[in-house]
Every structure is written in C-alpha cells, then in structure tokens.
Design an enzyme around this catalytic site. Structure first.
Site, mmCIF file in Angstrom:
data_model
loop_
_atom_site.group_PDB
_atom_site.id
_atom_site.type_symbol
_atom_site.label_atom_id
_atom_site.label_comp_id
_atom_site.label_asym_id
_atom_site.label_seq_id
_atom_site.Cartn_x
_atom_site.Cartn_y
_atom_site.Cartn_z
ATOM 1 N N SER A 135 -10.139 3.038 2.389
ATOM 2 C CA SER A 135 -9.511 4.179 3.070
ATOM 3 C C SER A 135 -10.488 4.922 3.988
ATOM 4 O O SER A 135 -10.081 5.582 4.932
ATOM 5 C CB SER A 135 -8.922 5.139 2.033
ATOM 6 O OG SER A 135 -9.922 5.496 1.110
ATOM 7 N N THR B 253 10.005 7.516 7.646
ATOM 8 C CA THR B 253 11.029 8.476 8.053
ATOM 9 C C THR B 253 11.055 8.496 9.585
ATOM 10 O O THR B 253 10.009 8.671 10.214
ATOM 11 C CB THR B 253 10.693 9.879 7.491
ATOM 12 O OG1 THR B 253 10.637 9.773 6.069
ATOM 13 C CG2 THR B 253 11.729 10.904 7.899
ATOM 14 N N GLU C 188 5.353 11.422 -0.472
ATOM 15 C CA GLU C 188 4.195 12.320 -0.294
ATOM 16 C C GLU C 188 3.334 12.360 -1.561
ATOM 17 O O GLU C 188 2.789 13.396 -1.920
ATOM 18 C CB GLU C 188 4.675 13.727 0.063
ATOM 19 C CG GLU C 188 5.378 13.798 1.387
ATOM 20 C CD GLU C 188 4.438 14.159 2.526
ATOM 21 O OE1 GLU C 188 3.465 14.876 2.286
ATOM 22 O OE2 GLU C 188 4.676 13.682 3.631
ATOM 23 N N ALA D 175 0.858 -1.197 0.000
ATOM 24 C CA ALA D 175 0.000 0.000 0.000
ATOM 25 C C ALA D 175 0.890 1.242 0.000
ATOM 26 O O ALA D 175 1.207 1.796 1.051
ATOM 27 C CB ALA D 175 -0.919 -0.001 1.220
HETATM 28 C C1 LIG Z 1 12.888 8.132 1.502
HETATM 29 C C2 LIG Z 1 11.435 7.880 1.692
HETATM 30 C C3 LIG Z 1 10.796 8.380 2.815
HETATM 31 C C4 LIG Z 1 9.433 8.122 3.009
HETATM 32 N N1 LIG Z 1 8.832 8.526 4.167
HETATM 33 C C5 LIG Z 1 7.571 8.091 4.445
HETATM 34 C C6 LIG Z 1 6.993 8.318 5.737
HETATM 35 O O1 LIG Z 1 7.581 8.959 6.615
HETATM 36 N N2 LIG Z 1 5.772 7.788 5.999
HETATM 37 C C7 LIG Z 1 5.079 7.075 5.064
HETATM 38 O O2 LIG Z 1 3.980 6.627 5.370
HETATM 39 N N3 LIG Z 1 5.589 6.855 3.830
HETATM 40 C C8 LIG Z 1 6.818 7.334 3.509
HETATM 41 N N4 LIG Z 1 7.370 7.089 2.268
HETATM 42 C C9 LIG Z 1 6.602 6.298 1.294
HETATM 43 C C10 LIG Z 1 6.202 7.063 0.061
HETATM 44 O O3 LIG Z 1 5.169 7.955 0.337
HETATM 45 C C11 LIG Z 1 5.866 6.022 -1.020
HETATM 46 O O4 LIG Z 1 7.081 5.460 -1.462
HETATM 47 C C12 LIG Z 1 5.102 6.604 -2.180
HETATM 48 O O5 LIG Z 1 3.803 6.952 -1.774
HETATM 49 C C13 LIG Z 1 5.018 5.661 -3.372
HETATM 50 O O6 LIG Z 1 4.599 4.391 -2.992
HETATM 51 P P1 LIG Z 1 5.405 3.096 -3.509
HETATM 52 O O7 LIG Z 1 6.843 3.338 -3.200
HETATM 53 O O8 LIG Z 1 4.777 1.899 -2.939
HETATM 54 O O9 LIG Z 1 5.256 3.112 -5.077
HETATM 55 P P2 LIG Z 1 4.033 2.487 -5.921
HETATM 56 O O10 LIG Z 1 2.753 2.995 -5.379
HETATM 57 O O11 LIG Z 1 4.237 1.026 -6.049
HETATM 58 O O12 LIG Z 1 4.278 3.174 -7.340
HETATM 59 C C14 LIG Z 1 5.225 2.676 -8.277
HETATM 60 C C15 LIG Z 1 5.077 3.470 -9.568
HETATM 61 O O13 LIG Z 1 3.762 3.271 -10.104
HETATM 62 C C16 LIG Z 1 3.122 4.518 -10.306
HETATM 63 N N5 LIG Z 1 1.688 4.396 -10.065
HETATM 64 C C17 LIG Z 1 1.060 3.792 -9.030
HETATM 65 N N6 LIG Z 1 -0.275 3.912 -9.155
HETATM 66 C C18 LIG Z 1 -0.491 4.635 -10.267
HETATM 67 C C19 LIG Z 1 -1.667 5.115 -10.936
HETATM 68 N N7 LIG Z 1 -2.889 4.880 -10.459
HETATM 69 N N8 LIG Z 1 -1.504 5.837 -12.081
HETATM 70 C C20 LIG Z 1 -0.267 6.082 -12.578
HETATM 71 N N9 LIG Z 1 0.872 5.664 -11.983
HETATM 72 C C21 LIG Z 1 0.755 4.947 -10.854
HETATM 73 C C22 LIG Z 1 3.774 5.452 -9.295
HETATM 74 O O14 LIG Z 1 3.621 6.818 -9.640
HETATM 75 C C23 LIG Z 1 5.214 4.974 -9.348
HETATM 76 O O15 LIG Z 1 5.861 5.575 -10.452
HETATM 77 C C24 LIG Z 1 8.715 7.379 2.041
HETATM 78 C C25 LIG Z 1 9.368 6.906 0.892
HETATM 79 C C26 LIG Z 1 10.703 7.118 0.727
HETATM 80 C C27 LIG Z 1 11.384 6.548 -0.482
#
Ligand SMILES: Cc1cc2nc3c(=O)[nH]c(=O)nc-3n(C[C@H](O)[C@H](O)[C@H](O)COP(=O)(O)OP(=O)(O)OC[C@H]3O[C@@H](n4cnc5c(N)ncnc54)[C@H](O)[C@@H]3O)c2cc1C
Length: 410
Positions: A190, A170, A390, A140
């Site tokens: 959600s 983070t 974010e 998720a």
């Molecule tokens: C350094 C770092 C710090 C972070 N800190 C926090 C934190 O403090 N708390 C927290 O809760 N989260 C945190 N995150 C998580 C961050 O918010 C998520 O990595 C981000 O929301 C993307 O989710 P995912 O990595 O699972 O990518 P995915 O959701 O798997 O996405 C992979 C790719 O698919 C694309 N994609 C997915 N769905 C669609 C769609 N419907 N249409 C088009 N493209 C799509 C995305 O844009 C992306 O390019 C952090 C992440 C990192 C790397």
C-alpha cells in the site's frame, strides 16, 4: 452570551448557519427525496431527476460540498448528510457519491488539480456530472495493500498507463471523472500506491458488471475495467515530484509511506457515520409515531414497556452515535489526532446502530414492517451497507483495537 450558556467555551449547539442549512436540507429531504425513495429503490437506477432538482437549488454543487467540508465548526458535512440520509439512503448516496472522489483529490491533490477536476465531478444545473472513487478490487477489499491495478509511467509521452479491474465502485462507469488507486511500486504494497484522475471520455475505461443489491439500490454500483488507459502526467494526484520524494524516503528506510486510499477513508469516516445516523433517526421517529397510532389490547402499543423500552434504547443509541460522529468531525476540523481511532469509532457505532434500530423498527411495525408498503424494511436493507463499505465493522474494530492496545492486532 453568559458562560453558563456557552459552558465556558464548550458548546454542543451548532452555529446558526449550520442549523439554517440543516433546515434547508431537511426540507428537500422531506419534500423531494422521501416521496421518491420507494420508486427509485424498485427501479434500481440512478435518480437523475432528483439529482437535477438538488443541483437546481444548489444542493448538488461543488460550492455546497466545499462550504460544508470547510465549515469552521466541523459539523457542516455531518449535519447535511444526516438530513439527506434521513430522506433516503439510496438517493442520498447518489447525491453525495461524487464526494469521495472529490475528497481524494481535495486532500492529496495540488491546487491546480482541485481547480481543474472538482468542478467536473459536479457540473451545473441542467448538466450535472458525477465523480467515482475506485479503490476496491476483486482480490483487494479490506486488504487495500493487495491492489493489483498497475500504473506505469511512459516518460516519453509524459503519460501514466493504467491497467486493472476495480469493483464495487459507486457511480463506476457512469461518472465523468474517475479517481483510481493504483500500484506504482508493487513491492511496497500500500505504500507504493498513488491515485490517478481519469478525465471524462478517456479511452480504455469501461463499466463492467452493474451489481443488483440488497439495499441502497438507487445508488449505482459497478465494476470499472481499465484497459491500457492513458492519462496525462498531470493526472497523478499530488504530482510526480511528491510521489518520487515519497518513494525515495521509503527506499531510504525513512517514513512517508502514507497510503493514498487510507488517507481518503480516514477523513471521510465521520461523514459516513452521519449517513447511518440519518437512517437510524428516521427509523426511531417512524416507529415511535407508529407506536402511538397502533392499538392492540385497547391501548396504543407504545404504552407497553416492551415497546417503549425498545424505543428508549433506539433513541439512546442514535443519540450516542450522533455524539460520537460530531466528536470525530470536530476533532478532524481542529486537527486533533485520532489517538483512539475516533473516526473509526464513529463509523463502527453508527453503522451497527443503524442496522439494529431499523430491525427493531420492523419489529415495532409487526407485519406491516415486513412489507414494502412501509419504509422500514427498505431502511433496514439500506442500513446494512454501513457495516460493510468504507471499512467493514471488523476492520474498524481492528483499527480501534490497535489504537487501544498499541499492539499490531491482525
Ligand atoms: C454498495 C457498495 C458500494 C461501494 N462503493 C465503493 C466505492 O465507491 N469505491 C471503492 O473503492 N469501494 C467501494 N465499495 C467496496 C467496499 O469498501 C468493500 O466491499 C469493503 O471494503 C469490503 O471489502 P470486500 O467486500 O472485498 O470484503 P472482504 O475484505 O473480502 O471481507 C469479507 C469479510 O471478512 C472480514 N475480514 C477481512 N479481513 C479481516 C481481518 N483482517 N480481520 C477480521 N475480519 C476480516 C470482513 O470484515 C468481512 O466480514 C463498495 C461496496 C459496496 C457493497
């Protein structure tokens, strides 16, 4: 002041207390953060001594964050964050990382919760504390509705029991207070989620894998494992009465399904955009300076249109990103609706601008730009996170696309 000076009520001149604060934060960024940046990037560790120094001068404090968050112009937080991230993004995120957890409680919590938990996310000089906001999970990320972490109410003990695995957090596992988004009513996706405060030292919460990252390496990012974590009933953000009322409204088919995590993200987007603006500005300044010093073919490289035009585009796009960021921050402060997803627009443009201008800065520095002897390669690595966390750039476009078309864009 004449009407001409104030534009008949409209002004882009920040109030004096904001410019004073900006200069104060800038001094700390220039004298403390920037000189320490390369070391903490290499160490890939939380820069505790720098956070401690920030606490000593009152910059890492609940008071400072709350003052900027509540500033009447709306510019306090975005101006402060631009300066911190101009200094360094990894250290900057270590300093502001507690803010996301604080905002989650401040925007949805009761006054008692705000009074009890926010001070414990910052601590005091000599005893600094951290907060962490845990929403993302392995399955998720962008799809926040797919959160599987469960929160089950134990009525006899008036406790909530949390189970699940959070990722990408983070300050995850090293924070004193964790705010965890969990599903109370899985069938509602959600809309059936709520946030829970996990107090310091609670049994069952542990750090999983710590991630080794491409950029913002001074900021700690890790998994958080929740294994039968029991928190008191008063740790449900907003309280049980409000949650029950919301679930009842949804059951009756009325609205009220606001998503806890989404609400936090919406409010924090201009602040995140400001971080990216800070990195972009650093890159433009550094590259412009370099273009005046570096001589090839008997003249500074900046005298070539090929270089000067690149710098012109870089400056223009950073200025544009800042204006969009200030607009969103100002609208949020004045309670104006984001009809065109202005928060997402600021984050999208600022994030992509930071990636592009830091890459152009590397180009202007030539071979030097590609080495760790110069900061621009680090800034480029750091900037990339702003198209991912974010809400990725694609998700921002989806939100903006829905606002612009009025259609259910997927
Ligand atoms: C350094 C770092 C710090 C972070 N800190 C926090 C934190 O403090 N708390 C927290 O809760 N989260 C945190 N995150 C998580 C961050 O918010 C998520 O990595 C981000 O929301 C993307 O989710 P995912 O990595 O699972 O990518 P995915 O959701 O798997 O996405 C992979 C790719 O698919 C694309 N994609 C997915 N769905 C669609 C769609 N419907 N249409 C088009 N493209 C799509 C995305 O844009 C992306 O390019 C952090 C992440 C990192 C790397």
């Amino acid at each position: 002041m004449s009407d001409l000076a104030t534009g008949g009520g409209f002004s882009l001149q920040p109030p004096e207390e904001i410019t004073q604060m900006r200069d104060w934060v800038h001094e700390f960024a220039a004298e403390v953060i920037r000189p320490a940046a390369a070391e903490w990037d290499e160490r890939e560790e939380t820069p505790w001594p720098v956070i401690e120094q920030a606490a000593k001068i009152g910059l890492y404090s609940l008071d400072f964050f709350a003052t900027q968050w509540m500033d009447a112009s709306g510019l306090g937080t975005v101006v402060a964050f631009e300066e911190l991230f101009w200094g360094d993004a990894g250290i900057g995120l270590s300093i502001v990382g507690s803010g996301l957890a604080a905002v989650a409680v401040a925007s949805n919590g009761t006054n008692e919760q705000i009074g009890e938990w926010l001070p414990q996310m910052f601590g005091s000089p000599g005893d600094v504390k951290l907060g962490a906001f845990c929403s993302s999970e392995p399955d998720a990320g962008s799809d926040v509705g797919a959160i599987r972490t469960r929160a089950v109410y134990d009525e006899a003990a008036d406790e909530w029991v949390l189970n699940g695995t959070k990722t990408w957090v983070t300050n995850g596992g090293i924070a004193d207070v964790h705010v965890v988004v969990a599903s109370v009513e899985p069938s509602l996706g959600s809309r059936g989620q709520a946030s829970f405060i996990v107090p310091p030292g609670t049994r069952g919460l542990s750090q999983g894998q710590k991630f080794r990252k491409h950029g913002i390496r001074a900021s700690h990012t890790a998994e958080v494992v929740l294994d039968d974590v029991r928190v008191p009933g008063r740790c449900l953000v907003g309280g049980k009465e409000r949650l029950d009322a919301r679930l009842a409204r949804i059951a009756e088919g009325r609205s009220g399904g606001e998503q806890a995590a989404m609400k936090t993200f919406e409010r924090s987007r201009p602040s995140v955009a400001a971080m990216a603006v800070g990195i972009g500005r650093a890159a433009v300044e550094y590259a412009a300076d370099y273009s005046r010093q570096r001589v090839q073919f008997g003249r500074p490289i900046g005298q070539n249109q090929g270089v000067a035009f690149m710098l012109a585009d870089m400056q223009a796009s950073v200025d544009a990103a800042r204006l969009l960021t200030w607009r969103a921050a100002w609208m949020a402060r004045n309670g104006l609706p984001f009809d065109h997803a202005e928060g997402s627009i600021s984050k999208l443009v600022a994030g992509e601008t930071a990636v592009r201008v830091t890459e152009q800065a590397i180009q202007i520095l030539g071979g030097n730009g590609y080495t760790r002897e110069y900061p621009v390669e680090r800034w480029h690595r750091d900037a990339k996170i702003f198209t991912i966390f974010e809400g990725t750039s694609e998700i921002q476009r989806m939100i903006i696309g829905r606002a612009v078309t009025g259609l259910d864009v997927r």
